[in-house]
Design a protein around this motif. Sequence first.
Motif, short mmCIF file in Angstrom:
data_model
loop_
_atom_site.label_atom_id
_atom_site.label_comp_id
_atom_site.label_asym_id
_atom_site.label_seq_id
_atom_site.Cartn_x
_atom_site.Cartn_y
_atom_site.Cartn_z
N VAL A 130 -13.46 -38.30 -84.56
CA VAL A 130 -12.33 -38.27 -83.63
C VAL A 130 -12.22 -39.61 -82.92
CG1 VAL A 130 -11.44 -37.21 -81.53
CG2 VAL A 130 -12.36 -35.77 -83.35
N THR A 131 -13.35 -40.18 -82.51
CA THR A 131 -13.36 -41.47 -81.83
C THR A 131 -12.84 -42.57 -82.75
OG1 THR A 131 -15.24 -40.78 -80.49
CG2 THR A 131 -14.81 -43.14 -80.62
N VAL A 132 -13.30 -42.59 -84.00
CA VAL A 132 -12.85 -43.61 -84.95
C VAL A 132 -11.35 -43.45 -85.22
CG1 VAL A 132 -13.05 -44.38 -87.35
CG2 VAL A 132 -15.10 -43.96 -86.00
N ALA A 133 -10.87 -42.22 -85.35
CA ALA A 133 -9.44 -41.99 -85.59
C ALA A 133 -8.61 -42.46 -84.40
CB ALA A 133 -9.19 -40.52 -85.87
N ALA A 134 -9.10 -42.21 -83.18
CA ALA A 134 -8.38 -42.65 -81.99
C ALA A 134 -8.33 -44.18 -81.91
CB ALA A 134 -9.03 -42.07 -80.73
N ILE A 135 -9.45 -44.83 -82.22
CA ILE A 135 -9.48 -46.30 -82.20
C ILE A 135 -8.55 -46.86 -83.26
CG2 ILE A 135 -10.95 -48.31 -82.66
CD1 ILE A 135 -13.20 -46.76 -81.25
N ALA A 136 -8.53 -46.25 -84.45
CA ALA A 136 -7.63 -46.72 -85.51
C ALA A 136 -6.18 -46.55 -85.10
CB ALA A 136 -7.92 -45.95 -86.80
N LEU A 137 -5.85 -45.44 -84.47
CA LEU A 137 -4.48 -45.21 -84.01
C LEU A 137 -4.08 -46.22 -82.94
CD1 LEU A 137 -1.98 -43.37 -84.17
CD2 LEU A 137 -2.99 -42.06 -82.31
N PHE A 175 -1.27 -51.20 -81.24
CA PHE A 175 -1.41 -52.57 -80.76
C PHE A 175 -0.75 -53.56 -81.71
CE2 PHE A 175 -3.88 -56.53 -80.80
CZ PHE A 175 -3.70 -56.94 -79.50
N ILE A 176 -0.99 -53.39 -83.01
CA ILE A 176 -0.42 -54.31 -84.01
C ILE A 176 1.10 -54.22 -84.01
CG2 ILE A 176 -0.19 -54.69 -86.49
CD1 ILE A 176 -3.18 -54.01 -86.72
N PHE A 177 1.65 -52.99 -84.02
CA PHE A 177 3.10 -52.85 -84.10
C PHE A 177 3.81 -53.26 -82.81
CE2 PHE A 177 2.01 -49.70 -87.53
CZ PHE A 177 2.46 -50.52 -88.57
N TRP A 237 -0.74 -60.48 -82.53
CA TRP A 237 -1.86 -59.58 -82.81
C TRP A 237 -2.93 -60.27 -83.63
CZ3 TRP A 237 -3.44 -58.34 -87.68
CH2 TRP A 237 -2.56 -58.56 -88.72
N MET A 238 -2.52 -61.18 -84.52
CA MET A 238 -3.50 -61.88 -85.35
C MET A 238 -4.30 -62.88 -84.50
SD MET A 238 -2.90 -63.91 -88.95
CE MET A 238 -2.04 -62.53 -89.66
N ALA A 239 -3.63 -63.54 -83.57
CA ALA A 239 -4.33 -64.47 -82.69
C ALA A 239 -5.34 -63.73 -81.81
CB ALA A 239 -3.31 -65.21 -81.82
N LEU A 240 -4.95 -62.59 -81.27
CA LEU A 240 -5.86 -61.81 -80.43
C LEU A 240 -7.01 -61.23 -81.24
CD1 LEU A 240 -3.25 -60.03 -78.16
CD2 LEU A 240 -4.81 -61.86 -77.52
N LEU A 241 -6.72 -60.78 -82.46
CA LEU A 241 -7.77 -60.25 -83.33
C LEU A 241 -8.78 -61.34 -83.68
CD1 LEU A 241 -8.87 -57.89 -85.04
CD2 LEU A 241 -7.43 -58.73 -86.89
N GLY A 242 -8.29 -62.52 -84.00
CA GLY A 242 -9.18 -63.65 -84.32
C GLY A 242 -10.05 -64.02 -83.14
N THR A 243 -9.45 -64.05 -81.96
CA THR A 243 -10.21 -64.37 -80.75
C THR A 243 -11.27 -63.30 -80.48
OG1 THR A 243 -8.27 -65.45 -79.84
CG2 THR A 243 -10.01 -64.87 -78.30
#
Length: 83
Positions: free
Chosen positions: A27-34, A39-41, A61-67
């Motif tokens: 459930v935690t992993v599914a919530a984080i994925a959601l 966040f991306i969209f 989103w790509m800049a924040l993910l990379g950081t």
Amino acid sequence: MSPKSSTGGSTSPSKGGVGALMTPGRVTVAAIALLTLVFIFENTRSTKIRLLIPEVTVPLWMALLGTGLIGALCGAFFVSRRK
């Protein structure tokens, strides 16, 4: 009788079902994925980033993910060196 040949007690694996499917970890992993997908969209517009000399345009989103990945790698490096 040895313990291996004993027939007392329940040693059968738990039956599948909703309880086995919905563990707290899943459930935690599914919530984080959601939340990651939301966040991306929500952060699809492009932003300019200056890296010393070149200026690149990437989605926010790509800049924040990379950081975040760089920060996680630095944190993991210092934690592993501490042990």
